[in-house]
Scaffold this motif. Structure first.
Motif, PDB file in Angstrom:
ATOM      1  N   MET A 105       0.687  -0.972  -0.070  1.00 18.63           N
ATOM      2  CA  MET A 105      -0.030  -0.086   0.048  1.00 18.63           C
ATOM      3  C   MET A 105       0.872   1.158  -0.111  1.00 18.63           C
ATOM      4  O   MET A 105       0.584   2.239  -0.685  1.00 18.63           O
ATOM      5  N   GLU A 108       2.448   1.792  -3.256  1.00 16.78           N
ATOM      6  CA  GLU A 108       1.509   2.386  -4.329  1.00 16.78           C
ATOM      7  C   GLU A 108       0.998   3.754  -4.033  1.00 16.78           C
ATOM      8  O   GLU A 108       0.969   4.563  -4.962  1.00 16.78           O
ATOM      9  N   ALA A 109       1.065   4.131  -2.880  1.00 21.59           N
ATOM     10  CA  ALA A 109       0.966   5.698  -2.698  1.00 21.59           C
ATOM     11  C   ALA A 109       2.145   6.582  -3.175  1.00 21.59           C
ATOM     12  O   ALA A 109       2.009   7.618  -3.702  1.00 21.59           O
ATOM     13  N   ARG A 112       1.952   6.849  -6.894  1.00 19.65           N
ATOM     14  CA  ARG A 112       0.780   7.788  -7.215  1.00 19.65           C
ATOM     15  C   ARG A 112       0.912   9.233  -6.986  1.00 19.65           C
ATOM     16  O   ARG A 112       0.390  10.109  -7.494  1.00 19.65           O
ATOM     17  N   VAL A 181      -2.970   7.231   2.493  1.00 15.54           N
ATOM     18  CA  VAL A 181      -2.889   5.847   2.808  1.00 15.54           C
ATOM     19  C   VAL A 181      -3.807   6.043   4.180  1.00 15.54           C
ATOM     20  O   VAL A 181      -3.712   6.697   5.090  1.00 15.54           O
ATOM     21  N   GLU A 191     -12.583   3.365   2.505  1.00 15.06           N
ATOM     22  CA  GLU A 191     -12.090   3.616   1.326  1.00 15.06           C
ATOM     23  C   GLU A 191     -12.955   4.235   0.243  1.00 15.06           C
ATOM     24  O   GLU A 191     -12.732   5.060  -0.325  1.00 15.06           O
ATOM     25  N   GLU A 195     -13.127   8.227  -1.279  1.00 15.70           N
ATOM     26  CA  GLU A 195     -12.714   8.582  -2.706  1.00 15.70           C
ATOM     27  C   GLU A 195     -13.800   9.158  -3.113  1.00 15.70           C
ATOM     28  O   GLU A 195     -13.762  10.301  -3.949  1.00 15.70           O
ATOM     29  N   PRO A 201      -7.505   9.532  -4.200  1.00 18.18           N
ATOM     30  CA  PRO A 201      -7.378   8.197  -4.049  1.00 18.18           C
ATOM     31  C   PRO A 201      -7.131   7.956  -2.455  1.00 18.18           C
ATOM     32  O   PRO A 201      -6.105   8.673  -2.043  1.00 18.18           O
ATOM     33  N   LEU A 203      -6.044   4.847   0.141  1.00 16.07           N
ATOM     34  CA  LEU A 203      -5.542   3.341  -0.130  1.00 16.07           C
ATOM     35  C   LEU A 203      -5.777   2.642   1.142  1.00 16.07           C
ATOM     36  O   LEU A 203      -5.204   3.223   2.326  1.00 16.07           O
ATOM     37  N   SER A 205      -5.362  -1.184   3.364  1.00 18.66           N
ATOM     38  CA  SER A 205      -4.225  -2.059   3.072  1.00 18.66           C
ATOM     39  C   SER A 205      -4.728  -3.179   2.957  1.00 18.66           C
ATOM     40  O   SER A 205      -3.795  -4.187   2.418  1.00 18.66           O
ATOM     41  N   PHE A 208      -4.144  -4.859  -0.608  1.00 21.90           N
ATOM     42  CA  PHE A 208      -2.720  -4.773  -1.256  1.00 21.90           C
ATOM     43  C   PHE A 208      -1.916  -6.195  -0.438  1.00 21.90           C
ATOM     44  O   PHE A 208      -1.141  -6.771  -1.045  1.00 21.90           O
TER      45      PHE A 208
END
Length: 223
Positions: A105, A108-109, A112, A181, A191, A195, A201, A203, A205, A208
């Motif tokens: 996670m 990915e942050a 992004r 996150v 989440e 959003e 976004p 995120l 966990s 992931f």
């Protein structure tokens, strides 16, 4: 195939979410071996950091899961994620991967955006998650800016109150960040709502972590 789910604190909603994500990745017939010790998180919260005794109990849970024959395990508490990091050499030696629920996670942050919000309901989760984001950013050769969002008083609320408190708190950081996150797995069910509310976004966990658990099992050759 048998996997270990290692909790230090849990709710029925978190268990349902984690098990659903793991079964989606690994199939409905995967055997789940769950261990829980809420005293670990309680001791960490009281001390404000991970002390010797709770760390030792957590490592004992890893060893119990390994002795029970799991093929890999998922560490589900971000407050003690660095204990999982410390156990990785042993995990490799005994052939039972320990996957952190939050590490991918955080990666990915970093992929992004460079301005990353970190939301948590406990200070003991906020700092380890920030450390993980900074580590994976360094590994990626990327400079990031972190924006804290500690949601005071949300821990232990019912689902509707919890989601409302998260939504209100997020309002204070969304204009300053590219991505947020959600540091605790128990926050993940909010989440989609967050959003939709803010158009940024967020995120969580568990999804992931479950995907990384699958990758660990594939690398081991049991999938």
């Amino acid at each position: 195939m048998k996997v270990g789910l290692i909790y230090t604190s849990t709710t029925p909603e978190l268990i349902e979410l984690v098990e659903r994500e793991v079964r989606e990745q690994l199939g409905a017939d995967v055997e789940l071996y769950s261990l829980q010790d809420p005293s670990i998180l309680a001791d960490v919260r009281e001390a404000g950091y991970v002390t010797t005794a709770p760390a030792a109990r957590l490592i004992g849970m890893y060893m119990q899961a390994a002795q029970a024959g799991v093929d890999a395990m998922l560490n589900l508490c971000s407050s003690v994620g660095e204990v999982a990091d410390s156990a990785q050499d042993v995990a490799r030696y005994i052939g039972v991967p320990i996957v952190r629920v939050d590490e991918e996670m955080c990666r990915e942050a970093v992929r992004r955006g460079s301005r990353i919000g970190v939301m948590a309901t406990l200070p003991t989760t906020l700092e380890p998650t920030k450390n993980t984001v900074l580590r994976v950013a360094r590994e990626a050769g990327k400079k990031v800016e972190l924006v804290d969002c500690l949601v005071d008083g949300a821990f232990g609320l019912d689902q509707d109150q919890f989601k409302a408190r998260l939504t209100e708190s997020a309002k204070g950081i969304v204009d300053q960040v590219d991505v947020v996150v959600l540091a605790q797995g128990s926050m993940a069910y909010a989440e989609p709502h967050l959003e939709a509310t803010y158009g940024k976004p967020f995120l969580g966990s568990p999804r992931f972590g479950a995907a990384e658990l699958k990758k660990a099992l594939e690398r081991k050759g049991v999938l």
